[in-house]
Design a protein around this motif. Structure first.
Motif, PDB file in Angstrom:
ATOM      1  N   HIS A  77     -16.754  28.512  62.554  1.00 39.31           N
ATOM      2  CA  HIS A  77     -15.640  27.393  61.651  1.00 39.31           C
ATOM      3  C   HIS A  77     -16.019  25.880  62.028  1.00 39.31           C
ATOM      4  N   ALA A  78     -16.932  25.415  61.035  1.00 38.31           N
ATOM      5  CA  ALA A  78     -17.224  23.852  61.152  1.00 38.31           C
ATOM      6  C   ALA A  78     -16.154  23.000  60.696  1.00 38.31           C
ATOM      7  N   VAL A  79     -15.624  21.983  61.730  1.00 38.15           N
ATOM      8  CA  VAL A  79     -14.908  21.071  61.363  1.00 38.15           C
ATOM      9  C   VAL A  79     -15.236  19.777  61.661  1.00 38.15           C
ATOM     10  N   ALA A  80     -15.180  18.729  60.701  1.00 31.91           N
ATOM     11  CA  ALA A  80     -15.615  17.431  60.821  1.00 31.91           C
ATOM     12  C   ALA A  80     -14.684  16.604  60.171  1.00 31.91           C
ATOM     13  N   PRO A  81     -13.912  15.908  61.163  1.00 31.86           N
ATOM     14  CA  PRO A  81     -12.815  14.963  60.706  1.00 31.86           C
ATOM     15  C   PRO A  81     -13.591  13.556  60.363  1.00 31.86           C
ATOM     16  N   ASP A  82     -12.926  12.965  59.491  1.00 29.94           N
ATOM     17  CA  ASP A  82     -13.104  11.489  59.562  1.00 29.94           C
ATOM     18  C   ASP A  82     -12.215  11.022  60.715  1.00 29.94           C
ATOM     19  N   LEU A  83     -12.952  10.220  61.705  1.00 31.92           N
ATOM     20  CA  LEU A  83     -12.092   9.908  62.711  1.00 31.92           C
ATOM     21  C   LEU A  83     -11.169   8.692  62.380  1.00 31.92           C
ATOM     22  N   ARG A  84     -10.302   8.594  63.161  1.00 32.52           N
ATOM     23  CA  ARG A  84      -9.220   7.467  63.019  1.00 32.52           C
ATOM     24  C   ARG A  84      -9.964   6.105  62.744  1.00 32.52           C
ATOM     25  N   GLY A  85      -9.320   5.660  61.474  1.00 34.19           N
ATOM     26  CA  GLY A  85     -10.060   4.272  61.080  1.00 34.19           C
ATOM     27  C   GLY A  85     -11.242   4.456  60.046  1.00 34.19           C
ATOM     28  N   GLU A 125      -6.238   7.814  58.504  1.00 36.73           N
ATOM     29  CA  GLU A 125      -5.415   6.586  58.539  1.00 36.73           C
ATOM     30  C   GLU A 125      -6.121   5.476  59.181  1.00 36.73           C
ATOM     31  N   ALA A 126      -6.125   4.266  59.123  1.00 35.72           N
ATOM     32  CA  ALA A 126      -6.566   3.155  59.797  1.00 35.72           C
ATOM     33  C   ALA A 126      -5.718   2.325  60.504  1.00 35.72           C
ATOM     34  N   PRO A 127      -4.975   2.345  61.455  1.00 37.29           N
ATOM     35  CA  PRO A 127      -4.201   1.192  61.911  1.00 37.29           C
ATOM     36  C   PRO A 127      -5.014  -0.044  62.041  1.00 37.29           C
ATOM     37  N   PRO A 128      -4.272  -1.178  61.670  1.00 36.70           N
ATOM     38  CA  PRO A 128      -4.942  -2.327  61.934  1.00 36.70           C
ATOM     39  C   PRO A 128      -5.467  -2.902  63.109  1.00 36.70           C
ATOM     40  N   SER A 171      -5.806  -2.309  69.195  1.00 36.08           N
ATOM     41  CA  SER A 171      -5.167  -1.783  70.546  1.00 36.08           C
ATOM     42  C   SER A 171      -4.754  -0.168  70.062  1.00 36.08           C
ATOM     43  N   SER A 172      -4.947  -0.089  68.884  1.00 32.80           N
ATOM     44  CA  SER A 172      -4.510   1.548  68.365  1.00 32.80           C
ATOM     45  C   SER A 172      -5.686   2.291  68.242  1.00 32.80           C
ATOM     46  N   TYR A 173      -6.906   1.852  68.904  1.00 26.02           N
ATOM     47  CA  TYR A 173      -8.010   2.450  68.965  1.00 26.02           C
ATOM     48  C   TYR A 173      -8.819   2.791  70.404  1.00 26.02           C
ATOM     49  N   SER A 174      -7.867   2.939  71.400  1.00 24.18           N
ATOM     50  CA  SER A 174      -8.202   3.415  72.711  1.00 24.18           C
ATOM     51  C   SER A 174      -8.564   4.678  72.866  1.00 24.18           C
ATOM     52  N   CYS A 175      -9.457   5.006  73.946  1.00 27.69           N
ATOM     53  CA  CYS A 175      -9.899   6.492  73.951  1.00 27.69           C
ATOM     54  C   CYS A 175      -8.917   7.278  74.213  1.00 27.69           C
TER      55      CYS A 175
END
Length: 312
Positions: free
Chosen positions: A53-61, A66-69, A72-76
Motif C-alpha cells: 500500500h504505497a502512500v505519498a502525501p503532499d507534505l505540510r505547505g 494545508e500551508a500555514p503561513p 514557526s509552523s514547520y518545525s520538525c
C-alpha cells in the motif's frame, strides 16, 4: 497515473492530501523541495503492483495540503506530528519509510522521535547529520559557503519568492530539477537562478512536459512559501532538538545517492558517509549505494533501479 486514488485526511490539525494505491504493508513516501507527491509516481505504481500500500502525501505547505503561513509552523516536531497522525489514520502500527531530499530530513526526525513506527528506512540523497550543539545550522552554512549559499538566501520571508516570480515559476522549476552542477549552490543577487533567455534548458529523458506542467500548475496556485518555510525553520529545529543531542538512529536503513548529487559532493559529505561517521550515528545502516552518473532527483531519474532498491 492510472489507479492512483486521492483523498484529504485531517492530521495534527491540518488537512493533508495523500495519493495512494495498492493493498498490503504500508510504504510511506516523503517528497522533497520543490517536489510534490507526484515525484513518487513511478514508485507508487511499482510498489502497489508488488503487494504494498504505497502512500505519498503532499507534505505540510505543499500541493493540496494545508500551508500555514508562518515558518514557526514547520518545525520538525510539527511535521513528524503530521506523519504520526497519518500513520494512525492509515490504521497501522508500523510502516516502511522511503524519503528524498527534505522528505529525507523529515524521515530522519521520524526515525529519531518515533522509531517504533518505522520498520525500515530507504533514504535517498540526504544522510543523517547529527546536531552540532555549538552552532546553529544557518550560521554554520554562512561560515562555510557564504551569504549567497541557497539555504542562507532562502531565509528572509518574501525575498526569494519575489525572485522566483520575476524569473517565472516554470523556468525556476526546470532549472532546479535539471541542474547537475555538483558544487554547493549559491544564488547571486542579480540573477539568482542563472536563467537567461538565450540559454534554453532541454528536459532530460526522465522529466516529461506533463511532469513539469503538473508541478508548475500546483506551485503557481500554492506558491513556494510552504516549501521554503522548512529552510526557515532550520534554526528552530536546532533549538527544539537539544534533548536529542548525541542520540543514535536505531532503525534499519539503506542509503542510496547519486555521485553527482550536490548533497554528496558538498565538502566533507563523502568522507562522513564512507569513513564511519554515518555508520556510527545510524548503527543499523545496512547498505550504502552510490549510483554513478546520477544527480539529485534520483527517484525520478533512475525510477526502475530505485524501485528495485526499495523492494530489495
Amino acid at each position: 497515473m492510472e489507479g492512483i486514488s486521492h483523498r484529504m485526511v485531517k492530521v495534527n490539525g491540518i488537512d493533508m492530501h495523500i495519493a495512494e494505491k495498492g493493498q498490503g504493508p504500508v510504504v510511506l513516501l516523503l517528497h522533497g523541495f520543490p517536489e510534490l507527491w507526484y515525484s513518487w509516481s513511478h514508485q507508487i505504481l511499482a510498489l502497489s503492483s508488488l503487494g504494498y500500500h504505497a502512500v505519498a502525501p503532499d507534505l505540510r505547505g505543499y500541493g493540496d495540503t494545508e500551508a500555514p503561513p508562518s515558518s514557526s509552523s514547520y518545525s520538525c516536531l510539527q511535521i513528524v506530528g503530521d506523519l504520526s497522525g497519518l500513520i494512525d489514520h492509515l490504521g497501522v502500527e508500523q510502516m516502511f519509510l522511503v524519503a528524498h531530499d527534505w522528505g529525507a530530513v523529515v524521515g530522519w526526525y521520524l526515525c529519531l522521535f518515533r522509531p517504533d513506527r518505522v520498520k525500515a528506512y530507504v533514504c535517498l540523497g540526504v544522510p543523517y547529520r547529527p546536531r552540532n550543539p555549538k552552532m546553529k545550522p544557518v550560521e554554520t552554512m554562512k561560515l562555510a559557503f557564504g551569504e549567497d549559499f541557497y539555504v542562507c538566501r532562502f531565509q528572509e520571508p518574501g525575498v526569494i519568492e519575489a525572485e522566483i516570480a520575476r524569473a517565472g515559476t516554470a523556468e525556476v522549476l526546470m532549472k532546479i530539477l535539471t541542474d547537475r552542477n555538483p558544487v554547493p549552490p549559491c544564488l547571486s543577487q542579480e540573477n539568482p537562478f542563472g536563467i537567461y533567455p538565450e540559454n534554453l534548458v532541454t528536459l532530460p529523458s526522465w522529466l516529461t512536459e506533463a511532469d513539469l506542467a503538473f508541478h508548475v500548475t500546483k506551485y503557481s496556485q500554492k506558491g513556494f512559501t510552504g516549501g521554503l518555510n522548512y529552510y526557515r525553520a532550520l534554526d528552530l529545529n536546532w533549538e527544539l532538538t537539544a534533548p536529542w543531542t548525541g542520540a543514535l538512529v536505531e532503525v534499519p536503513v539503506k542509503f542510496v545517492v547519486g555521485d553527482l548529487d550536490m548533497v554528496l559532493t558538498t565538502p566533507g559529505a563523502k568522507e562522513f558517509v564512507s569513513n564511519g561517521g554515518f555508520k556510527h550515528h545510524v548503527q543499523l545502516l545496512e547498505e550504502v549505494v552510490v549510483m554513478e552518473g546520477v544527480g539529485h532527483f534520483i527517484n525520478q531519474e533512475k525510477a526502475e533501479e530505485i524501485n528495485n532498491h526499495i523492494y530489495d
